[in-house]
Design a protein around this motif. Sequence first.
Motif, PDB file in Angstrom:
ATOM      1  N   TYR A 141      -2.310   2.656  -4.695  1.00  0.00           N
ATOM      2  CA  TYR A 141      -2.244   2.514  -6.124  1.00  0.00           C
ATOM      3  C   TYR A 141      -1.465   3.391  -6.958  1.00  0.00           C
ATOM      4  CZ  TYR A 141      -6.078  -1.334  -5.244  1.00  0.00           C
ATOM      5  OH  TYR A 141      -6.709  -2.187  -4.930  1.00  0.00           O
ATOM      6  N   VAL A 415     -13.291  -3.317  -8.091  1.00  0.00           N
ATOM      7  CA  VAL A 415     -11.672  -3.703  -8.562  1.00  0.00           C
ATOM      8  C   VAL A 415     -10.744  -2.718  -7.284  1.00  0.00           C
ATOM      9  CG1 VAL A 415     -12.103  -4.025 -11.022  1.00  0.00           C
ATOM     10  CG2 VAL A 415     -11.913  -1.671 -10.181  1.00  0.00           C
ATOM     11  N   GLY A 419      -7.414  -4.631  -3.322  1.00  0.00           N
ATOM     12  CA  GLY A 419      -6.159  -4.174  -2.735  1.00  0.00           C
ATOM     13  C   GLY A 419      -6.062  -3.888  -1.343  1.00  0.00           C
ATOM     14  N   CYS A 424      -3.376  -9.628  -1.947  1.00  0.00           N
ATOM     15  CA  CYS A 424      -3.652  -9.389  -3.290  1.00  0.00           C
ATOM     16  C   CYS A 424      -2.521  -8.099  -3.587  1.00  0.00           C
ATOM     17  CB  CYS A 424      -5.071  -8.793  -3.601  1.00  0.00           C
ATOM     18  SG  CYS A 424      -6.017 -10.044  -3.516  1.00  0.00           S
ATOM     19  N   TRP A 427      -2.098  -6.597  -7.397  1.00  0.00           N
ATOM     20  CA  TRP A 427      -3.070  -5.945  -7.851  1.00  0.00           C
ATOM     21  C   TRP A 427      -2.434  -4.376  -7.981  1.00  0.00           C
ATOM     22  CZ3 TRP A 427      -6.579  -7.751 -10.596  1.00  0.00           C
ATOM     23  CH2 TRP A 427      -7.895  -6.974 -10.994  1.00  0.00           C
ATOM     24  N   GLU A 431      -5.092  -1.925 -13.077  1.00  0.00           N
ATOM     25  CA  GLU A 431      -6.125  -2.564 -12.974  1.00  0.00           C
ATOM     26  C   GLU A 431      -7.367  -1.974 -12.601  1.00  0.00           C
ATOM     27  OE1 GLU A 431      -2.775  -3.912 -13.181  1.00  0.00           O
ATOM     28  OE2 GLU A 431      -3.117  -5.179 -11.580  1.00  0.00           O
ATOM     29  N   PHE A 490      -8.945  -7.989 -14.519  1.00  0.00           N
ATOM     30  CA  PHE A 490      -8.060  -8.987 -14.590  1.00  0.00           C
ATOM     31  C   PHE A 490      -7.351  -9.003 -16.037  1.00  0.00           C
ATOM     32  CE2 PHE A 490     -10.261 -10.434 -10.861  1.00  0.00           C
ATOM     33  CZ  PHE A 490      -8.973 -10.964 -10.020  1.00  0.00           C
ATOM     34  N   PHE A 493      -4.591  -7.070 -15.903  1.00  0.00           N
ATOM     35  CA  PHE A 493      -3.610  -7.604 -14.793  1.00  0.00           C
ATOM     36  C   PHE A 493      -2.778  -8.497 -15.636  1.00  0.00           C
ATOM     37  CE2 PHE A 493      -2.737 -11.759 -12.646  1.00  0.00           C
ATOM     38  CZ  PHE A 493      -1.575 -10.986 -11.617  1.00  0.00           C
TER      39      PHE A 493
END
Length: 554
Positions: A141, A415, A419, A424, A427, A431, A490, A493
């Motif tokens: 991330y 959340v 990942g 996904c 993502w 997020e 979301f 996102f």
Amino acid sequence: MGQPSYQASNALIYLTYGAFLYDKILTPGSTLRPATDKSPSRRVTGVWIAWLWRGQSKKDFLANNRTQKAIPLALNFIASGLGSGILFTYPEIATIAGVQGLVVYALSSSLPFLIFGILGPIIRRKCPEGFVLTEWTRQRYGIVAALYLSILTLITLFLYMVAELSALQQIINALTGLNGLWAVIAQCIVTTIYTSLGGFRISFITDNIQGAMVVGLIVLGVITVGVKTNVDRNLVESSGLLGASLLGWQLMYVLPVAILTNDFFISGFWLRTFASKTDRDLRIGTSIATVVVAIILTLVGASGLLAAWTGAWPGDPPQLGSIAFFLLLEQLPAWVVGIVVVMTVSLSTAAFDSLQSAMISTGSNDLFRNRLNFWWIRLAVVVLIFPVAVVALKSPSILQIYLISDLVSASSIPVLVIGLSSKCYWWRGLEVVVGGLGGLLTVFIFGTIYYGNAKDGANLLLLEQSLYVDDWSAFGAFVAAPVGGLLWGFGAFALRISVQWILAKVRGHRFDAFDRPPIADPSFLTGPRERSSDENDREPAPIAKASSLKGKFL
């Protein structure tokens, strides 16, 4: 209560600490045996072990990847997963929610170990050179999300260390009548000495020994309490603790969510996950730990039931359920209390040194990228203990400390784990951060609506009314945290995708937000890793090289 004498209490406490500081037995075949020790079995001091390992690398001081077999792993998970606080929390829930609540709590605390056996191999493949979850977060991330998770992890570890020392102080006060402050100071000195000298490797050895001791002492203590306790059958029926309750049903959701997500923040578990020699060892070790911890917690919590069924609790005047275990001990002879004192010191020391080493390893890796000089890291172990001890002496509520941490993790972890799925790939770190903070905001919004005012809504974030209340506030908070976190995630996102689409149109660029990222170069083996002088007896283990592909925040 038949308290041991002043002299006996001091002897039990400080001789136990002395044993953990000085007396370590290294068995044949252990991968943690000093390189200079060629004998089949040798008894040496903890400080001497650290001296023999003075040539270990910084990486081995902070972690011990792919070195441990199943049984040592199991003992480590057991020792790290318990603590002296269990003598308060599990008997308390038994007095409030009865057998139903106790069984739910014990299973909710033990079953999450299995998640490390399931997700551990996945994360190790994705981040082979890491040793904590935050390293995978950075890779997946980006740095902002990694620092966000690191801060939450360090705060959680700090709170757990505070809770452990606070529980120790209160237990020593209750069992012996001594000032628990001196036991807290002794524990801080002992664990700081061997952790600052030997790092994670010393912590792993002590947890092997302490894990075995804890299991033996708890079995002995429970048998003794069971034999010496006289249950009043009339109180069994009238207590109502055998039936189900609304709180018991609520806890079937709240506790699994709270404890499972919070375990993700405990770096000590991830250090042990990465330390497993093979995925099979990891699965076996976590499975054994799950069974043993479930049994131990159920037996400890049963003391709350016995306290109610013998008339020791609630007492006259009525006492809190959190001290039910100690009210029960008042009916037992002094030698039984002596066993419990040794068990308490063992539990607390095992949990505390694991938290110490985990916090130092996490801070060094996440905040300084392991660039700190060796001696600065050792100094950090020493310096860290002062604020922990000061706060612990002013923090009487063990359960509330855990609950605050649980609520934060319940909003952030759902959340984060999205990942882990390669499907996904879209993502991002934005997020994760927005979802985690949004989950807490959702708890505040829920509390404000539920209570009708913002002040009580804010207090719900601290769970000041505890978890065991006769309404839906705590249950609602633990629903709002993960659900709200996912909704905010979301939402972030959708907002990010919209902004990127608009910018692509305005700038005339191709909209590529849903393009799969470049396939990372497959991890490859570089051959036996370079070993320091103290590792000559360790089996060469090939190490995978991490991909250079960086995670994205936006």
